[in-house]
Scaffold this motif. Structure first.
Motif, PDB file in Angstrom:
ATOM      1  N   GLU A  89      30.461  64.485  40.957  1.00  0.00           N
ATOM      2  CA  GLU A  89      30.803  63.179  40.400  1.00  0.00           C
ATOM      3  C   GLU A  89      30.586  62.062  41.423  1.00  0.00           C
ATOM      4  N   GLY A  90      30.264  60.862  40.906  1.00  0.00           N
ATOM      5  CA  GLY A  90      30.183  59.675  41.750  1.00  0.00           C
ATOM      6  C   GLY A  90      28.839  59.436  42.396  1.00  0.00           C
ATOM      7  N   GLN A  91      27.753  59.957  41.793  1.00  0.00           N
ATOM      8  CA  GLN A  91      26.418  59.747  42.348  1.00  0.00           C
ATOM      9  C   GLN A  91      25.658  58.759  41.480  1.00  0.00           C
ATOM     10  N   ARG A  92      25.243  57.694  42.090  1.00  0.00           N
ATOM     11  CA  ARG A  92      24.545  56.650  41.342  1.00  0.00           C
ATOM     12  C   ARG A  92      23.127  57.091  40.994  1.00  0.00           C
ATOM     13  N   TYR A  93      22.694  56.726  39.800  1.00  0.00           N
ATOM     14  CA  TYR A  93      21.308  56.946  39.380  1.00  0.00           C
ATOM     15  C   TYR A  93      20.529  55.684  39.735  1.00  0.00           C
ATOM     16  N   SER A  94      19.658  55.767  40.738  1.00  0.00           N
ATOM     17  CA  SER A  94      19.019  54.571  41.287  1.00  0.00           C
ATOM     18  C   SER A  94      17.627  54.315  40.732  1.00  0.00           C
ATOM     19  N   LYS A  95      17.124  55.218  39.889  1.00  0.00           N
ATOM     20  CA  LYS A  95      15.785  55.030  39.344  1.00  0.00           C
ATOM     21  C   LYS A  95      15.825  54.090  38.151  1.00  0.00           C
ATOM     22  N   LYS A  96      14.647  53.714  37.669  1.00  0.00           N
ATOM     23  CA  LYS A  96      14.565  52.744  36.586  1.00  0.00           C
ATOM     24  C   LYS A  96      15.093  53.324  35.283  1.00  0.00           C
ATOM     25  N   LEU A  97      15.901  52.530  34.583  1.00  0.00           N
ATOM     26  CA  LEU A  97      16.423  52.937  33.286  1.00  0.00           C
ATOM     27  C   LEU A  97      15.439  52.554  32.188  1.00  0.00           C
ATOM     28  N   ASN A  98      15.470  53.311  31.084  1.00  0.00           N
ATOM     29  CA  ASN A  98      14.620  52.930  29.957  1.00  0.00           C
ATOM     30  C   ASN A  98      15.315  51.843  29.127  1.00  0.00           C
ATOM     31  N   ASP A  99      14.591  51.324  28.155  1.00  0.00           N
ATOM     32  CA  ASP A  99      15.106  50.188  27.367  1.00  0.00           C
ATOM     33  C   ASP A  99      16.407  50.538  26.652  1.00  0.00           C
ATOM     34  N   LYS A 100      16.497  51.750  26.130  1.00  0.00           N
ATOM     35  CA  LYS A 100      17.694  52.153  25.402  1.00  0.00           C
ATOM     36  C   LYS A 100      18.901  52.223  26.316  1.00  0.00           C
ATOM     37  N   GLN A 101      18.721  52.742  27.538  1.00  0.00           N
ATOM     38  CA  GLN A 101      19.829  52.830  28.487  1.00  0.00           C
ATOM     39  C   GLN A 101      20.284  51.444  28.935  1.00  0.00           C
ATOM     40  N   VAL A 102      19.323  50.543  29.173  1.00  0.00           N
ATOM     41  CA  VAL A 102      19.677  49.172  29.546  1.00  0.00           C
ATOM     42  C   VAL A 102      20.484  48.510  28.431  1.00  0.00           C
ATOM     43  N   ALA A 103      20.035  48.710  27.198  1.00  0.00           N
ATOM     44  CA  ALA A 103      20.750  48.130  26.059  1.00  0.00           C
ATOM     45  C   ALA A 103      22.161  48.696  25.955  1.00  0.00           C
ATOM     46  N   ASN A 104      22.315  49.991  26.230  1.00  0.00           N
ATOM     47  CA  ASN A 104      23.646  50.603  26.160  1.00  0.00           C
ATOM     48  C   ASN A 104      24.578  50.052  27.238  1.00  0.00           C
ATOM     49  N   ILE A 105      24.053  49.820  28.443  1.00  0.00           N
ATOM     50  CA  ILE A 105      24.869  49.227  29.507  1.00  0.00           C
ATOM     51  C   ILE A 105      25.292  47.812  29.122  1.00  0.00           C
ATOM     52  N   LEU A 106      24.352  47.027  28.621  1.00  0.00           N
ATOM     53  CA  LEU A 106      24.672  45.651  28.223  1.00  0.00           C
ATOM     54  C   LEU A 106      25.705  45.636  27.092  1.00  0.00           C
ATOM     55  N   ARG A 107      25.544  46.569  26.162  1.00  0.00           N
ATOM     56  CA  ARG A 107      26.480  46.631  25.045  1.00  0.00           C
ATOM     57  C   ARG A 107      27.889  46.997  25.527  1.00  0.00           C
ATOM     58  N   ALA A 108      27.952  47.856  26.539  1.00  0.00           N
ATOM     59  CA  ALA A 108      29.251  48.320  27.027  1.00  0.00           C
ATOM     60  C   ALA A 108      29.935  47.300  27.927  1.00  0.00           C
ATOM     61  N   THR A 109      29.160  46.394  28.530  1.00  0.00           N
ATOM     62  CA  THR A 109      29.746  45.492  29.532  1.00  0.00           C
ATOM     63  C   THR A 109      29.714  44.021  29.127  1.00  0.00           C
ATOM     64  N   CYS A 110      29.010  43.694  28.036  1.00  0.00           N
ATOM     65  CA  CYS A 110      28.900  42.287  27.641  1.00  0.00           C
ATOM     66  C   CYS A 110      30.268  41.734  27.247  1.00  0.00           C
ATOM     67  N   GLN A 111      30.632  40.609  27.836  1.00  0.00           N
ATOM     68  CA  GLN A 111      31.922  39.979  27.560  1.00  0.00           C
ATOM     69  C   GLN A 111      31.745  38.477  27.368  1.00  0.00           C
ATOM     70  N   ARG A 112      32.592  37.891  26.558  1.00  0.00           N
ATOM     71  CA  ARG A 112      32.629  36.436  26.435  1.00  0.00           C
ATOM     72  C   ARG A 112      33.222  35.838  27.709  1.00  0.00           C
ATOM     73  N   PRO A 113      32.927  34.564  28.000  1.00  0.00           N
ATOM     74  CA  PRO A 113      33.394  33.964  29.263  1.00  0.00           C
ATOM     75  C   PRO A 113      34.893  34.121  29.502  1.00  0.00           C
ATOM     76  N   GLN A 114      35.702  33.937  28.450  1.00  0.00           N
ATOM     77  CA  GLN A 114      37.150  34.049  28.639  1.00  0.00           C
ATOM     78  C   GLN A 114      37.544  35.487  28.994  1.00  0.00           C
ATOM     79  N   GLN A 115      36.899  36.470  28.367  1.00  0.00           N
ATOM     80  CA  GLN A 115      37.184  37.867  28.673  1.00  0.00           C
ATOM     81  C   GLN A 115      36.735  38.211  30.090  1.00  0.00           C
ATOM     82  N   ARG A 116      35.585  37.682  30.484  1.00  0.00           N
ATOM     83  CA  ARG A 116      35.078  37.943  31.832  1.00  0.00           C
ATOM     84  C   ARG A 116      36.017  37.353  32.884  1.00  0.00           C
TER      85      ARG A 116
END
Length: 675
Positions: free
Chosen positions: A289-316
């Motif tokens: 556990e705890g090993q970063r994946y440093s290689k390039k992500l595909n479009d679907k993975q990038v979208a999943n990260i954005l979906r999981a972390t996207c916040q409105r300014p007040q939430q951020r």
């Protein structure tokens, strides 16, 4: 200054060594000081140590061999005083009485505030990540998203400020290697052998990853993966003793550990060196556990990260406040040691919202001007100024859309282009073509050949002005299409997703009509009179705006060149047309090398060149003026490299100007954006 022998490239190992040293000698030889360490060569203390130079010896259990044979390793640590940091110059700089920023002093304080999180969390550059910061999200193909925060100490007009922001990045899921392979390759049947292509993909993904074995209940061994065996485990034989007795991996695990291996058609993981390899069955290994994946992500993975972390300014904002409270800076023993106090409240900064520029449209439309609202506007009742003219175009579809659907979409699109002020031929140059996604390049070249022949028969020297491309349903072909069209064939293309092309609405067609109008070489409808909106820095004197960046190869690519790109505005005062230049340079070099260059020619002697010179000449040719002011925007420069990059690139810009014309010294404004 710290030197450790034997030297380790791992900051974690270096910290383990220093931690052991402080436990043994902190209250005695180190005078009770609590030092802050950057994991490399620098060690900082609040006050002087009781020696100028001293050597220590500590013994450390190999972190990769815990819970087994307790392999111990002795380290020699030499600590010597390299200098003393004075806060006086920092105080003078913050009061505006000193011009040069004391970067070394700020670095010391930054290391102090990073010491505690460096021990408690996973460190990635200037960010810290942990599963304690929130729910870890699955982003696909054996990876998950961890939440964390970015931290950096910066001097500001308000004094020293701690810059904190929420961040997220990808990590390997702590699962068995078999499960990772199934997810990474999207396999359902684990019994079938892996192809050579699959094996290479797994080798690239897992090289350098640490795994722990689970085939021995009383022992957990950790290994770093160096490769994948070229043959399946059922065919893998190795010597088991000094007499050269050979045994298969399957037989060895059964005889030695009474472990019946199931996935014998898959290759083994390999650890150690090629001379003395260690073979590890995938089913007997779990990713640590705890090993970063440093290689390039595909479009679907990038979208999943954005979906999981996207916040409105007040939430951020709330998340940042919670992160500050979670870190408990007031209780940080290193901050207390160095006398640093961190306020838990966000800083309030006076600000204003700039008015958007007015958009001007053709007088023949019902609405001649438009003021964007929250960055949005539409083309209803409006027509473009100087709409583009397209005499010949073609369409190729790589989707499963029926020919009549493709024809209807093209008719609707062309009708919208004409309604919004463009002049587009209603008929394609050649009939619409449908092709398989497996033959993209051949289809594009065939359309290009057919249209070129048709234009030649009609006696035109022009080439195809626009190629409408409907993408396949499966993603991943956009880059290839753009490369073939824009780079290899030299034709303008506009791509459409089939789910939008099959059922286009009016707003969608208006938006793509605007894109097409820009691509055929005409300016957008931004109001030319920028001066009325208060941008004198651009409109009062001839101004050229540069944008520059360097893209580096992903981790693991040790020989690939870095790519520098510079774009510059080619009109004034509108600032709507840009020209770009690209240059390869040494691996991971941040300074743009080809801004200005001097080469030797046998006939002409020294010849001046470089991207800045070429773009300045192009600006003068396009506008009839030489720029009197240069705005140079430089992206993605780290704090540590900022001063060096700025010095070299400003020098190159000045040399390029001086080489164009004697006495030519335009005002240069260099704006660098931190990473």
């Amino acid at each position: 200054m710290v030197s450790i022998n034997p030297e380790s490239k791992s900051r974690a190992v270096n910290r383990e060594v220093l931690s052991e040293l402080i436990k043994l000698h902190g209250k005695t030889s180190l005078g009770g000081k609590l030092p802050a360490y950057d994991g490399r060569k620098s060690l900082y203390t609040a006050g002087s140590l009781p020696f100028e130079s001293e050597e220590f010896s500590v013994t450390l259990v190999d972190p990769e061999k815990k819970d087994k044979e307790k392999a111990e390793r002795e380290y020699k640590i030499t600590i010597r005083i390299a200098g003393r940091t004075d806060l006086y110059h920092l105080q003078q700089f913050l009061k505006g009485r000193q011009r040069d920023m004391p970067q070394e002093t700020i670095q010391v304080l930054d290391v102090v505030l990073r010491e505690s999180p460096s021990w408690n969390y996973v460190t990635v550059s200037r960010s810290f990540f942990s599963t304690t910061f929130g729910h870890r999200g699955d982003i696909g193909e054996g990876l998950e998203c961890w939440r964390g925060y970015y931290q950096s100490l910066r001097p500001t007009q308000m004094g020293l400020s701690l810059n904190i922001d929420i961040s997220a990045t990808s990590f390997f899921k702590p699962v068995t290697v078999v499960q990772f392979v199934l997810e990474f390759l999207n396999l359902r049947d684990a019994s079938r052998p892996l192809t050579d292509r699959d094996r290479i993909k797994i080798k690239k993904a897992l090289r350098g990853v640490r795994v722990e074995t689970n085939h021995q209940e009383d022992q957990i061994r950790r290994y770093k993966i160096t490769g994948i065996t070229p043959v399946p485990m059922s065919q893998l034989i190795f010597p088991v003793d000094e007499r050269g007795t050979r045994m298969s991996v399957v037989h060895y695990f059964m005889q030695r550990y009474n472990y019946n291996l199931q996935y014998t058609s898959w290759p083994c993981l390999q650890s150690g060196s090629d001379a003395r390899p260690v073979y590890l069955p995938m089913e007997a290994c779990k990713i640590v556990e705890g090993q970063r994946y440093s290689k390039k992500l595909n479009d679907k993975q990038v979208a999943n990260i954005l979906r999981a972390t996207c916040q409105r300014p007040q939430q951020r904002e709330q998340s940042i406040r919670e992160m500050v409270l979670h870190n408990k800076y007031a209780e940080d023993k290193f901050a207390q040691e160095f006398g640093i106090n961190v306020c838990s409240d966000l800083v309030s900064v006076p600000a204003r919202v700039l008015p958007p520029p007015m958009l001007r449209y053709h007088d023949s439309g019902k609405e001649k001007t438009c003021a964007p609202s929250v960055g949005q506007w539409n083309m209803i009742n409006k027509k473009m100024i100087n709409g583009g003219i397209i005499d010949n175009w073609a369409c190729v579809s790589f989707s499963r859309m029926r020919p009549e659907e493709v024809h209807r979409f093209c008719c609707d699109l062309i009708q919208m282009c004409n309604m919004t002020g463009m002049s587009v031929n209603s008929r394609p140059l050649v009939d619409n073509r449908s092709a398989s996604p497996n033959h993209i390049e051949n289809a594009l070249r065939d359309v290009y050949r057919r249209t070129t022949e048709m234009l030649s028969k009609q006696g035109h020297e022009k080439q195809l002005q626009l190629l409408i491309v409907i993408l396949p349903e499966i993603s991943g072909s956009y880059g290839k299409i753009k490369k073939v069209c824009e780079t290899d064939l030299g034709i303008v293309s506009q791509c459409y997703l089939p789910r939008y092309a099959a059922r286009p609405n009016k707003q969608y067609l208006e938006n793509v009509a605007l894109k097409i109008n820009v691509k055929v070489g005409l300016p957008p409808s931004i109001e030319k009179a920028f001066a009325r909106f208060g941008v004198p820095a651009v409109t009062k004197v001839p101004t050229i705006i540069f944008g520059a960046d360097v893209t580096h190869p992903p981790p693991g690519e040790d020989s690939t060149s870095s790519i520098a790109v510079v774009v510059a505005s080619m009109d004034w005062p509108e600032i709507t047309k840009y020209r770009g230049l690209v240059s390869a340079q040494p691996h991971r070099q941040e300074i743009i090398e080809d801004l200005f260059s001097v080469s030797k020619d046998p006939q002409r002697g020294n010849v001046n060149g470089g991207m800045i010179r070429e773009l300045l000449i192009a600006f003068r040719w396009k506008t009839g003026r030489r720029p009197e002011r240069i705005l140079f925007y430089r992206d993605s420069v780290s704090e540590g490299q900022l001063s060096t990059v700025r010095f070299h690139e400003m020098n190159a810009i000045r040399k390029a100007c001086a080489a164009l014309e004697e006495g030519y010294m335009p005002q240069i404004i260099y704006i660098a954006l931190d990473k």
